[in-house]
Design an enzyme around this catalytic site. Structure first.
Site, mmCIF file in Angstrom:
data_model
loop_
_atom_site.group_PDB
_atom_site.id
_atom_site.type_symbol
_atom_site.label_atom_id
_atom_site.label_comp_id
_atom_site.label_asym_id
_atom_site.label_seq_id
_atom_site.Cartn_x
_atom_site.Cartn_y
_atom_site.Cartn_z
ATOM 1 N N CYS A 68 12.323 -12.136 -3.158
ATOM 2 C CA CYS A 68 11.026 -11.471 -3.322
ATOM 3 C C CYS A 68 11.006 -10.298 -2.343
ATOM 4 C CB CYS A 68 9.886 -12.437 -3.002
ATOM 5 S SG CYS A 68 8.241 -11.683 -3.122
ATOM 6 N N CYS B 29 -4.516 0.144 6.296
ATOM 7 C CA CYS B 29 -5.066 -1.173 5.971
ATOM 8 C C CYS B 29 -5.699 -1.783 7.231
ATOM 9 C CB CYS B 29 -3.977 -2.083 5.414
ATOM 10 S SG CYS B 29 -3.053 -1.303 4.051
ATOM 11 N N CYS C 222 4.020 -11.340 -7.721
ATOM 12 C CA CYS C 222 3.389 -12.098 -6.641
ATOM 13 C C CYS C 222 2.236 -11.230 -6.162
ATOM 14 C CB CYS C 222 4.393 -12.343 -5.513
ATOM 15 S SG CYS C 222 3.653 -13.079 -4.042
ATOM 16 N N CYS D 124 3.751 2.239 9.909
ATOM 17 C CA CYS D 124 3.337 2.515 8.532
ATOM 18 C C CYS D 124 2.223 3.563 8.515
ATOM 19 C CB CYS D 124 2.856 1.220 7.875
ATOM 20 S SG CYS D 124 2.385 1.477 6.146
ATOM 21 N N CYS E 2 -4.093 -4.650 9.351
ATOM 22 C CA CYS E 2 -2.637 -4.682 9.531
ATOM 23 C C CYS E 2 -2.172 -4.138 10.887
ATOM 24 C CB CYS E 2 -1.959 -3.906 8.421
ATOM 25 S SG CYS E 2 -0.157 -3.985 8.565
ATOM 26 N N ARG F 278 -0.245 -19.789 -3.118
ATOM 27 C CA ARG F 278 0.407 -19.908 -1.803
ATOM 28 C C ARG F 278 -0.577 -19.777 -0.652
ATOM 29 N NH1 ARG F 278 4.155 -16.315 -2.197
ATOM 30 N NH2 ARG F 278 5.320 -17.870 -3.341
ATOM 31 N N CYS G 192 11.573 -13.952 1.090
ATOM 32 C CA CYS G 192 10.721 -12.781 0.855
ATOM 33 C C CYS G 192 10.983 -11.746 1.945
ATOM 34 C CB CYS G 192 9.256 -13.181 0.897
ATOM 35 S SG CYS G 192 8.874 -14.584 -0.155
HETATM 36 S S1 SF4 Z 1 -0.386 -3.746 4.907
HETATM 37 FE FE1 SF4 Z 1 0.402 -2.730 6.767
HETATM 38 S S2 SF4 Z 1 2.526 -2.311 6.303
HETATM 39 FE FE2 SF4 Z 1 1.519 -2.722 4.349
HETATM 40 S S3 SF4 Z 1 0.851 -0.727 3.592
HETATM 41 FE FE3 SF4 Z 1 -0.883 -1.542 4.744
HETATM 42 S S4 SF4 Z 1 -0.596 -0.720 6.828
HETATM 43 FE FE4 SF4 Z 1 1.364 -0.473 5.769
#
Ligand code: SF4
Length: 335
Positions: free
Chosen positions: A150, A79, A210, A75, A82, A282, A119
């Site tokens: 979801c 984040c 959600c 990705c 993540c 949740r 999901c």
């Molecule tokens: S949480 Fe992870 S997968 Fe989702 S947008 Fe952020 S970096 Fe990408």
């Protein structure tokens, strides 16, 4: 809207609190009001949350959702929690989009295990049109199994939510993660407003929302109050509110963050229940790290949904057998 911290709540009073919460779809919760909830003595907070929970839900029933990663890793976002962000070296292997057959096999297993909602998550900044086309085919097939659907696919462009709705999507997950003030400490590649805009697209398309967040990222109690205020003041507030306890993954910037005290997590669940009385709250990521007693406290605080299955997107989740054993010990039923 905040109950006295010292008095028992009479049934008449409970009704009044419930009526007030019901109006919270139009009333606004201020951050100080929510912080005052979080500051309550623990027994008073749990009592208030449980009282409201019982007005709106079966207190002994929990809904089960199963989560599958349909496209993993690589990705472009940053984040800080993540393991799927391409820029962090976490050992997560990239996986192109799974085939329809693979996803359907997982959905059938989830249904056989008792899940009612399936999901599907994909590690994209947002889906391209070809991704939407594939997802619509998948959503239609999962719906045909009799499961709620979801999806969490990232930022949606105008028109994409409508296509997902037409395929039969029941819920779209898009978390706010944390308060607007703390957000920049965790994510820089997309704005808070981007998230609010996607939620607006989802609402406009008539898909259930959600939306929740993550606690334990080094944020203050004030920031947790800020997150709950954002969620509760969405109009209407989300139908489903996942509260995640940070799973620290080596290689991510948040690895090594001081662990949040368990009771703070339970308090956050309680504040979500009080301010969003009709929502399914949740218990999401981080459950594998929680003792059974802590999970039981979360149920007492108003959590009434869990992710079920031995894996979340890329991190572990309790085995289904241990969940069944816990439900048995607590006398909980599944919805
Ligand atoms: S949480 Fe992870 S997968 Fe989702 S947008 Fe952020 S970096 Fe990408």
């Amino acid at each position: 809207m905040i109950e006295s911290s010292t008095k028992c709540v009479s049934s008449e009073k409970k009704k009044t609190i419930g009526d007030q919460q019901d109006r919270s779809r139009v009333a606004q919760w201020s951050v100080p009001q929510i912080q005052a909830l979080l500051d309550l003595p623990f027994p008073d907070l749990i009592h208030q949350a449980q009282s409201i929970h019982r007005q709106y839900h079966d207190a002994n029933a929990v809904q089960l959702s199963t989560l599958i990663s349909v496209k993993t890793g690589g990705c472009p976002e940053d984040c800080g929690y993540c393991p799927q962000a391409a820029r962090y070296h976490t050992g997560v292997e990239n996986q192109d989009m799974l085939s329809l057959d693979t996803i359907m096999a997982a959905a059938q297993t989830a249904k056989a295990e008792g899940a009612t909602r399936f999901c599907m998550g994909a590690a994209w900044r947002g889906p391209k049109q070809r991704d939407i086309d594939r997802m619509t085919e998948i959503i239609e097939a999962v719906k045909d199994l009799g499961l709620e659907t979801c999806a969490t696919l990232g930022i949606l462009k105008p028109g994409q939510a409508e296509q997902l709705k037409q395929a039969g999507l029941d819920y779209y997950n898009h978390n706010l993660d944390t308060s607007p003030e703390f957000y920049g400490e965790v994510i820089t590649t997309r704005d808070y407003q981007d998230r609010l805009d996607t939620l607006e697209e989802v609402r406009r398309a008539g898909i259930n929302v959600c939306c929740g967040g993550i606690v334990g990222m080094g944020e203050s109690r004030l920031a947790r109050a800020g997150l709950i205020a954002q969620l509760a003041n969405l109009d209407p507030y989300p139908e489903s509110v996942p509260i995640n306890y940070l799973v620290q993954v080596e290689g991510t910037p948040l690895y090594g963050t001081e662990a949040l005290d368990s009771f703070e997590f339970v308090r956050t669940i309680a504040a979500a229940r009080i301010t969003m009385p009709k929502a399914m709250v949740r218990l999401s990521a981080g459950r594998r790290q929680m003792a059974e007693t802590m999970q039981a406290l979360c149920f007492l605080a108003g959590a009434n949904s869990i992710f079920y299955g031995d894996k979340l997107l890329t991190t572990g989740n309790p085995e289904t057998d241990s969940d069944k054993a816990l439900f048995e010990k607590l006398g909980l039923r599944t919805l």
